[in-house]
Design a protein around this motif. Sequence first.
Motif, PDB file in Angstrom:
ATOM      1  N   UNK A   9     -82.631  16.151  -0.441  1.00  0.00           N
ATOM      2  CA  UNK A   9     -83.651  15.160  -0.088  1.00  0.00           C
ATOM      3  C   UNK A   9     -83.298  13.788  -0.643  1.00  0.00           C
ATOM      4  N   UNK A  10     -82.767  13.736  -1.842  1.00  0.00           N
ATOM      5  CA  UNK A  10     -82.382  12.461  -2.445  1.00  0.00           C
ATOM      6  C   UNK A  10     -81.245  11.819  -1.652  1.00  0.00           C
ATOM      7  N   UNK A  11     -80.263  12.627  -1.245  1.00  0.00           N
ATOM      8  CA  UNK A  11     -79.148  12.096  -0.451  1.00  0.00           C
ATOM      9  C   UNK A  11     -79.643  11.574   0.896  1.00  0.00           C
ATOM     10  N   UNK A  12     -80.578  12.311   1.497  1.00  0.00           N
ATOM     11  CA  UNK A  12     -81.120  11.866   2.781  1.00  0.00           C
ATOM     12  C   UNK A  12     -81.886  10.562   2.617  1.00  0.00           C
ATOM     13  N   UNK A  17     -82.239   4.695   3.399  1.00  0.00           N
ATOM     14  CA  UNK A  17     -82.338   3.356   2.817  1.00  0.00           C
ATOM     15  C   UNK A  17     -81.147   2.498   3.231  1.00  0.00           C
ATOM     16  N   UNK A  18     -79.959   3.085   3.244  1.00  0.00           N
ATOM     17  CA  UNK A  18     -78.767   2.337   3.659  1.00  0.00           C
ATOM     18  C   UNK A  18     -78.866   1.938   5.123  1.00  0.00           C
ATOM     19  N   UNK A  19     -79.352   2.846   5.974  1.00  0.00           N
ATOM     20  CA  UNK A  19     -79.493   2.538   7.396  1.00  0.00           C
ATOM     21  C   UNK A  19     -80.524   1.429   7.598  1.00  0.00           C
ATOM     22  N   UNK A  20     -81.607   1.468   6.852  1.00  0.00           N
ATOM     23  CA  UNK A  20     -82.640   0.437   6.962  1.00  0.00           C
ATOM     24  C   UNK A  20     -82.095  -0.920   6.520  1.00  0.00           C
ATOM     25  N   UNK A  21     -81.306  -0.934   5.454  1.00  0.00           N
ATOM     26  CA  UNK A  21     -80.721  -2.187   4.974  1.00  0.00           C
ATOM     27  C   UNK A  21     -79.750  -2.756   6.007  1.00  0.00           C
ATOM     28  N   UNK A  22     -78.942  -1.892   6.603  1.00  0.00           N
ATOM     29  CA  UNK A  22     -77.987  -2.344   7.614  1.00  0.00           C
ATOM     30  C   UNK A  22     -78.721  -2.901   8.830  1.00  0.00           C
ATOM     31  N   UNK A  23     -79.802  -2.246   9.213  1.00  0.00           N
ATOM     32  CA  UNK A  23     -80.606  -2.707  10.342  1.00  0.00           C
ATOM     33  C   UNK A  23     -81.186  -4.088  10.051  1.00  0.00           C
ATOM     34  N   UNK A  24     -81.650  -4.297   8.831  1.00  0.00           N
ATOM     35  CA  UNK A  24     -82.191  -5.597   8.442  1.00  0.00           C
ATOM     36  C   UNK A  24     -81.134  -6.683   8.482  1.00  0.00           C
ATOM     37  N   UNK A  25     -79.912  -6.354   8.021  1.00  0.00           N
ATOM     38  CA  UNK A  25     -78.824  -7.338   8.048  1.00  0.00           C
ATOM     39  C   UNK A  25     -78.473  -7.715   9.481  1.00  0.00           C
ATOM     40  N   UNK A  26     -78.430  -6.723  10.372  1.00  0.00           N
ATOM     41  CA  UNK A  26     -78.127  -7.002  11.771  1.00  0.00           C
ATOM     42  C   UNK A  26     -79.217  -7.860  12.404  1.00  0.00           C
TER      43      UNK A  26
END
Length: 59
Positions: A9-12, A17-26
């Motif tokens: 669960x922690x890894x997921x 969180x990484x996907x959300x950050x990347x989406x925000x940068x895009x």
Amino acid sequence: MRNKIASIHRAAEERRAMAEAKKGEELIKVQEAAAKFRAAGIVPSKFNCSAAFVPPPET
């Protein structure tokens, strides 16, 4: 067993969180590009519908 589930669960959560950050940068990149095009008053070539443009007949 619970530790294994917790680590999964922690890894997921980290991946989400990484996907959300990347989406925000895009999103920021797109907004900056849009502002640049608006300031210049031009239309990007992707949105140029030159194929549908029919020049008026010459008289």
